[in-house]
Design a protein around this motif. Structure first.
Motif, PDB file in Angstrom:
ATOM      1  N   CYS A 170       2.005  -2.432   3.912  1.00 55.59           N
ATOM      2  CA  CYS A 170       0.925  -1.438   4.066  1.00 55.59           C
ATOM      3  C   CYS A 170       1.087  -0.680   5.379  1.00 55.59           C
ATOM      4  N   LYS A 171       1.496  -1.396   6.432  1.00 61.34           N
ATOM      5  CA  LYS A 171       1.641  -0.704   7.734  1.00 61.34           C
ATOM      6  C   LYS A 171       2.728   0.377   7.663  1.00 61.34           C
ATOM      7  N   THR A 173       3.347   2.205   5.114  1.00 64.28           N
ATOM      8  CA  THR A 173       2.696   3.365   4.495  1.00 64.28           C
ATOM      9  C   THR A 173       1.713   4.023   5.463  1.00 64.28           C
ATOM     10  N   GLU A 174       0.926   3.180   6.142  1.00 68.79           N
ATOM     11  CA  GLU A 174      -0.069   3.736   7.079  1.00 68.79           C
ATOM     12  C   GLU A 174       0.623   4.592   8.148  1.00 68.79           C
ATOM     13  N   ASP A 175       1.775   4.105   8.624  1.00 68.10           N
ATOM     14  CA  ASP A 175       2.500   4.856   9.664  1.00 68.10           C
ATOM     15  C   ASP A 175       3.241   6.063   9.075  1.00 68.10           C
ATOM     16  N   PHE A 178       0.452   8.315   6.700  1.00 69.37           N
ATOM     17  CA  PHE A 178      -0.858   8.749   7.196  1.00 69.37           C
ATOM     18  C   PHE A 178      -0.945   8.856   8.716  1.00 69.37           C
ATOM     19  N   SER A 179       0.187   8.796   9.406  1.00 68.18           N
ATOM     20  CA  SER A 179       0.120   8.945  10.864  1.00 68.18           C
ATOM     21  C   SER A 179       1.308   9.759  11.391  1.00 68.18           C
ATOM     22  N   ARG A 215      -6.434   8.372   5.019  1.00 64.83           N
ATOM     23  CA  ARG A 215      -5.963   7.136   5.678  1.00 64.83           C
ATOM     24  C   ARG A 215      -7.059   6.072   5.642  1.00 64.83           C
ATOM     25  N   GLU A 216      -8.286   6.494   5.949  1.00 61.90           N
ATOM     26  CA  GLU A 216      -9.411   5.546   5.946  1.00 61.90           C
ATOM     27  C   GLU A 216      -9.555   4.892   4.566  1.00 61.90           C
ATOM     28  N   LEU A 219      -6.897   2.366   3.924  1.00 65.12           N
ATOM     29  CA  LEU A 219      -7.118   1.121   4.675  1.00 65.12           C
ATOM     30  C   LEU A 219      -8.268   0.288   4.104  1.00 65.12           C
TER      31      LEU A 219
END
Ligand code: SR1
Ligand code: MG
Length: 401
Positions: A170-171, A173-175, A178-179, A215-216, A219
């Motif tokens: 997941c991290k 993907t988050e990075d 979405f970042s 992103r929220e 998560l």
């Protein structure tokens, strides 16, 4: 981890030989490492004299695309094999069969799909898959409905969620989605000729707010067990068959993320057409086919999902037509946003797509990149107002008119 070692081709053959009732005793076996993804080893093991074959997929303790400096959990092999088995129970014709999972080696033994091609390659070659929309919309409807609070026992869902906490993947993907594309991150991989477009995005506060909202939700919104990485490189296809592979990013997240992944990859190919179909009329024709597929995937999904809900819904408070309509309209908004976010990251984030990157002509590649960014950023910007799939199709069509 103690007994773990990455297998050589010879060791993969020896491992395959021990699987009961698969190959003839003492048979000559051939192994080829065919992994072309970002993360794993994939061995194709075959017995030439009988034509029997299997796939051994082994997770590496790091991300292959970057190297050993990026360690990555081996538990993703368990997550992948368990997700495949859940998916197989819900749509058996749409995933490869898992024969075995070996925890110590982070190894999954599964059905060989070599008579299929990776869909990304099939689209780059200009092939059409008339059954794809029906297949993938059924896959999405069944896997998302029956793993959610709408379609499964809600206590069992909480326990199942515990088996699919997938923090490391997941991290990623988050990075990476979405970042990093929204700032000047080291991981970005930006061709000089489109740096201006990336820099514009880094200072676009309105766009960044929309990405923060997506992103929220990624998560926090544990709606259903997602595949988590459902791009066209995770789909094996031939005209009469579609198989979804590689759910190592599976976790409980927002349904729109998986649907958006499929649509984004169709639209990335749409954006890249100048590189692949040389005359204007066949290009326009293939683009129409891709847009029709976008339409069919969403409408097929919506029809199947609503039908499952009406026939098999488990929650009386969720059974009214008004709630179902509200849910579907919120879901479509998420689909717009995630489709857009998944397009932007593939243009100048860490991992690109061959549809665009393999265009040799620099000017045509740049045009593909700018079309993909125009579609992606518009979808992100407009996602909270989206009301019909036709709006997505209009946005794509206008980007090339
Ligand atoms: C480091 S992994 C890069 C990408 O490859 C996978 O397929 C996922 O899409 C991930 O974001
Ligand atoms: Mg993958």
């Amino acid at each position: 981890m103690s007994n773990y070692r990455p297998l050589s081709e010879a060791e993969a053959i020896e491992y395959a030989r021990q699987i009961p009732e698969l190959f003839s005793p003492g048979a000559e076996l051939v192994s080829r490492e065919i992994g072309d993804g970002n993360l794993n080893l994939v061995f194709h093991i075959s017995e030439p004299s009988t034509g029997k074959s299997i796939i051994l997929k082994q997770a590496l303790p790091y991300a292959k695309v970057v190297g050993e400096s990026w360690p990555l959990t081996l538990d993703r092999a368990r997550i992948e094999s368990e997700a495949l088995q859940i998916e197989e129970s819900l749509c058996p014709d749409l995933v490869p069969h898992v024969y075995a999972y070996e925890k110590d080696l982070a190894l999954t033994v599964m059905e060989d799909l070599s008579d299929h091609v990776i869909m990304r390659r099939g689209l780059i070659e200009g092939n059409r898959y008339p059954l794809f929309a029906e297949h993938i919309s059924r896959f999405l409807a069944n896997t998302l409905f029956f793993t959610s609070d709408l379609g499964m026992n809600q206590q069992a869902k909480k326990l199942q969620q515990g088996r699919f906490i997938n923090p490391e993947l997941c991290k990623i993907t988050e990075d990476l989605i979405f970042s990093d594309p929204y700032r000047d991150a080291d991981t970005n991989n930006i061709e000089a000729h489109i740096r201006d477009a990336a820099e514009q995005i880094w200072t676009d506060n309105e766009l960044q707010l929309e990405v923060s909202l997506l992103r929220e939700k990624f998560l926090t919104k544990s709606q259903a067990l997602l595949h988590g990485d459902l791009h066209t490189g995770s789909i094996f296809i031939k005209p009469d068959s579609t198989k979804v592979i590689d759910p190592e990013f599976a976790y409980y997240g927002p349904m729109g993320f998986d649907i958006g992944a499929v649509l984004a990859n169709l639209l990335l190919n749409f954006a890249a057409q100048e590189g692949w179909s040389k005359d204007a009329s066949s290009r326009a024709d293939y683009r129409q086919y891709l847009l029709q597929t976008v339409r069919d995937v969403w409408t097929g999904f919506e029809r199947s999902f609503r039908q499952l809900w009406t026939e098999s819904g488990v929650d009386v408070m969720f059974s009214s037509e008004a709630y179902q309509n509200h849910f579907m309209s919120e879901l479509l908004k998420d689909v717009f946003g995630y489709t857009g976010a998944k397009m932007v990251r593939r243009v100048y984030g860490l991992a690109h797509v061959a549809d665009i990157d393999k265009i040799e002509d620099t000017a045509a590649r740049e045009r593909a990149q700018r079309i993909a960014l125009a579609i992606g950023t518009t979808l992100i910007r407009q996602h909270r107002k989206a009301a019909t799939i036709e709006e997505m199709i209009d946005i794509a069509a206008k980007s090339v008119s």
